[in-house]
Design a protein around this motif. Structure first.
Motif, PDB file in Angstrom:
ATOM      1  N   ALA A  22      16.171  -1.574  -4.430  1.00  0.00           N
ATOM      2  CA  ALA A  22      15.847  -1.434  -5.854  1.00  0.00           C
ATOM      3  C   ALA A  22      14.602  -2.216  -6.225  1.00  0.00           C
ATOM      4  O   ALA A  22      13.808  -1.785  -7.071  1.00  0.00           O
ATOM      5  CB  ALA A  22      17.037  -1.884  -6.697  1.00  0.00           C
ATOM      6  N   VAL A  23      14.410  -3.378  -5.603  1.00  0.00           N
ATOM      7  CA  VAL A  23      13.209  -4.190  -5.815  1.00  0.00           C
ATOM      8  C   VAL A  23      12.340  -4.112  -4.568  1.00  0.00           C
ATOM      9  O   VAL A  23      12.800  -4.420  -3.468  1.00  0.00           O
ATOM     10  CB  VAL A  23      13.561  -5.661  -6.103  1.00  0.00           C
ATOM     11  N   VAL A  24      11.092  -3.698  -4.732  1.00  0.00           N
ATOM     12  CA  VAL A  24      10.128  -3.644  -3.631  1.00  0.00           C
ATOM     13  C   VAL A  24       8.847  -4.304  -4.123  1.00  0.00           C
ATOM     14  O   VAL A  24       8.072  -3.703  -4.877  1.00  0.00           O
ATOM     15  CB  VAL A  24       9.836  -2.198  -3.186  1.00  0.00           C
ATOM     16  N   ASP A  25       8.628  -5.564  -3.737  1.00  0.00           N
ATOM     17  CA  ASP A  25       7.422  -6.261  -4.193  1.00  0.00           C
ATOM     18  C   ASP A  25       6.820  -7.173  -3.133  1.00  0.00           C
ATOM     19  O   ASP A  25       6.115  -8.124  -3.443  1.00  0.00           O
ATOM     20  CB  ASP A  25       7.704  -7.045  -5.483  1.00  0.00           C
ATOM     21  N   VAL A  26       7.072  -6.872  -1.839  1.00  0.00           N
ATOM     22  CA  VAL A  26       6.420  -7.623  -0.769  1.00  0.00           C
ATOM     23  C   VAL A  26       5.386  -6.740  -0.094  1.00  0.00           C
ATOM     24  O   VAL A  26       5.582  -5.530   0.071  1.00  0.00           O
ATOM     25  CB  VAL A  26       7.430  -8.175   0.263  1.00  0.00           C
ATOM     26  N   GLU A  27       4.292  -7.333   0.302  1.00  0.00           N
ATOM     27  CA  GLU A  27       3.148  -6.616   0.848  1.00  0.00           C
ATOM     28  C   GLU A  27       3.495  -5.961   2.185  1.00  0.00           C
ATOM     29  O   GLU A  27       4.209  -6.542   3.008  1.00  0.00           O
ATOM     30  CB  GLU A  27       1.977  -7.584   1.033  1.00  0.00           C
ATOM     31  N   SER A  77       8.008   9.387   3.739  1.00  0.00           N
ATOM     32  CA  SER A  77       9.249  10.157   3.696  1.00  0.00           C
ATOM     33  C   SER A  77      10.479   9.262   3.648  1.00  0.00           C
ATOM     34  O   SER A  77      11.604   9.759   3.552  1.00  0.00           O
ATOM     35  CB  SER A  77       9.342  11.083   4.914  1.00  0.00           C
ATOM     36  N   LEU A  78      10.282   7.950   3.690  1.00  0.00           N
ATOM     37  CA  LEU A  78      11.407   7.019   3.616  1.00  0.00           C
ATOM     38  C   LEU A  78      12.146   7.201   2.289  1.00  0.00           C
ATOM     39  O   LEU A  78      11.524   7.385   1.238  1.00  0.00           O
ATOM     40  CB  LEU A  78      10.893   5.582   3.731  1.00  0.00           C
ATOM     41  N   SER A  79      13.470   7.152   2.332  1.00  0.00           N
ATOM     42  CA  SER A  79      14.270   7.324   1.119  1.00  0.00           C
ATOM     43  C   SER A  79      15.204   6.138   0.919  1.00  0.00           C
ATOM     44  O   SER A  79      15.421   5.337   1.825  1.00  0.00           O
ATOM     45  CB  SER A  79      15.087   8.615   1.194  1.00  0.00           C
ATOM     46  N   MET A 116       0.787  -1.223   0.000  1.00  0.00           N
ATOM     47  CA  MET A 116       0.000   0.000   0.000  1.00  0.00           C
ATOM     48  C   MET A 116       0.826   1.283   0.000  1.00  0.00           C
ATOM     49  O   MET A 116       0.410   2.292  -0.562  1.00  0.00           O
ATOM     50  CB  MET A 116      -0.935   0.008   1.203  1.00  0.00           C
ATOM     51  N   ILE A 117       1.975   1.278   0.661  1.00  0.00           N
ATOM     52  CA  ILE A 117       2.745   2.507   0.858  1.00  0.00           C
ATOM     53  C   ILE A 117       4.094   2.463   0.150  1.00  0.00           C
ATOM     54  O   ILE A 117       4.418   3.336  -0.666  1.00  0.00           O
ATOM     55  CB  ILE A 117       2.960   2.771   2.368  1.00  0.00           C
ATOM     56  N   PRO A 146       9.375   6.754  -4.807  1.00  0.00           N
ATOM     57  CA  PRO A 146      10.302   6.711  -5.953  1.00  0.00           C
ATOM     58  C   PRO A 146      11.775   6.626  -5.575  1.00  0.00           C
ATOM     59  O   PRO A 146      12.598   6.205  -6.395  1.00  0.00           O
ATOM     60  CB  PRO A 146      10.009   8.020  -6.692  1.00  0.00           C
ATOM     61  N   SER A 147      12.147   7.048  -4.367  1.00  0.00           N
ATOM     62  CA  SER A 147      13.560   7.070  -3.990  1.00  0.00           C
ATOM     63  C   SER A 147      14.078   5.643  -3.798  1.00  0.00           C
ATOM     64  O   SER A 147      13.700   4.955  -2.852  1.00  0.00           O
ATOM     65  CB  SER A 147      13.749   7.875  -2.695  1.00  0.00           C
TER      66      SER A 147
END
Length: 379
Positions: A236-241, A230-232, A203-204, A209-210
């Protein structure tokens, strides 16, 4: 006793507790590809310590046991190699990221006759142990249903800035994070999941984009970033719920549920266990928490429970559970006998989490939990 360590990362505190030269317990060897980790190990143990980038260099050093604290996707390879070399193992949870990986580890332990101990330290949380004792004493009768809500304020920082965010390396957070609580629910409820269903969404953190670029160096910490968006420098890969809702049917008829959210403002777990003669619930999950028992009928919420117990302060990391589980491991190495952690239970927590992850990625359809191989089951 001489101990080796594979992986000097976030879970190194449990291995640090094993370095007690005055008690004839000592860390003597480390395998970690990071030169920085190797230097940190030598700073802690001494320049005489053996370090290597290759875990296989630890297998013939006459070690009494090895702490496997490497990333989850390496647990299977590292544990099997140590067990086949007849080196006893402390394996950090989760046991592996596939059911087949867990079964392979169990077979290696059985076939080699080598001790395997699982680092499910939450079985040593004072909150969990108190609730377990109350259940075993019959204070709520027979357990009929239970649920766990887990609020994770540090979820973004801890799980979306490194390999945890990549499902090929973690499977998903129902497994990586949820294995703890699924195991605790199984323990408190006295059974293992046989059928599960789940829903979940990213969801978040998937929209931020960072992202890290090649060469970026990011040190992951269990700290809050607020607000979550605000997390930066995410992985590179983010695909877990980052939100997961799971429902379980156990082999003893108990129905249970587990939910977690990785972007809450607070961080704690709430277990609610309901029997046919009462209900228990914790408020806070560390020292200073309160466990409440209601065993008389009332209309409306009764903030004053029939029994309340404050969990006292405890020394050591993870609310005192790390020193407790380390002591259990050393005693098991020296004397054998029963342990409160269980490789089979760890396998069943992984199996339930794997099936639930399959369910949520298949539209929430029910999945059966893969049963134990008969040869690997507990007597």
């Amino acid at each position: 006793m001489k101990f080796g360590v594979i992986g000097w990362g976030l879970r190194r505190p449990i291995a640090e507790l094993a370095h007690r030269p005055v008690e004839d317990l000592a860390l003597t060897a480390l395998a970690d590809p990071s030169e920085r980790a190797q230097n940190r190990f030598k700073e802690f143990v001494g320049d005489h310590a053996f370090v290597s980038a290759d875990y296989r260099d630890l297998l013939d050093r006459g070690l009494d046991a090895v702490f496997i604290l490497s990333p989850d996707y390496l647990h299977e390879e590292h544990a099997v190699a140590c067990l086949e070399a007849r080196v006893p193992v402390y394996l950090e949870k989760p046991m592996a990221i596939t059911v087949g990986g867990c079964d392979r580890i169990l077979r290696a332990s059985r076939n080699s006759g080598t001790k395997l101990f699982l680092g499910h330290n939450m079985r040593h949380f004072p909150v969990v142990r108190t609730m377990k004792a109350w259940i075993d004493e019959g204070r709520i009768g027979n357990v009929r249903t239970a649920w766990c809500r887990h609020f994770v304020s540090y979820g973004g920082e801890a799980y979306y800035r490194d390999w945890h965010a990549d499902r090929t390396k973690s499977n998903g957070l129902l497994l990586q994070k949820g294995a703890h609580d699924i195991d605790v629910l199984h323990w408190l409820c006295g059974g293992y999941s046989i059928r599960v269903t789940a829903m979940g969404k990213l969801m978040i953190y998937g929209d931020i984009p960072s992202r890290q670029k090649p060469g970026d160096r990011v040190e992951v910490k269990f700290e809050e970033t607020w607000p979550p968006r605000s997390l930066s420098k995410l992985n590179a890969v983010v695909d877990v719920e980052d939100v997961n809702l799971m429902v379980m049917e156990l082999d003893n008829g108990v129905l249970a549920s587990y939910q977690h959210c990785m972007f809450t403002p607070d961080a704690w777990r709430n277990y609610t266990i309901i029997g046919d003669e009462g209900r228990i619930e914790n408020f806070g999950d560390g020292p200073g928490a309160t466990i409440k028992l209601w065993n008389r009928a009332t209309r409306g919420y009764a903030p004053q429970a029939d029994v309340e117990q404050l969990i006292p302060e405890a020394e050591g990391t993870h609310g005192g559970s790390d020193p407790a589980i380390l002591s259990e491991f050393v005693r098991y190495l020296r004397e054998g006998g029963h342990t409160d952690t269980s490789p089979v239970a760890a396998r069943m927590a992984v199996a339930a989490a794997v099936a639930a992850t399959q369910s949520l990625r298949s539209g929430g359809v029910p999945f059966h939990v893969e049963a134990m191989e008969t040869s690997n089951s507990e007597p």
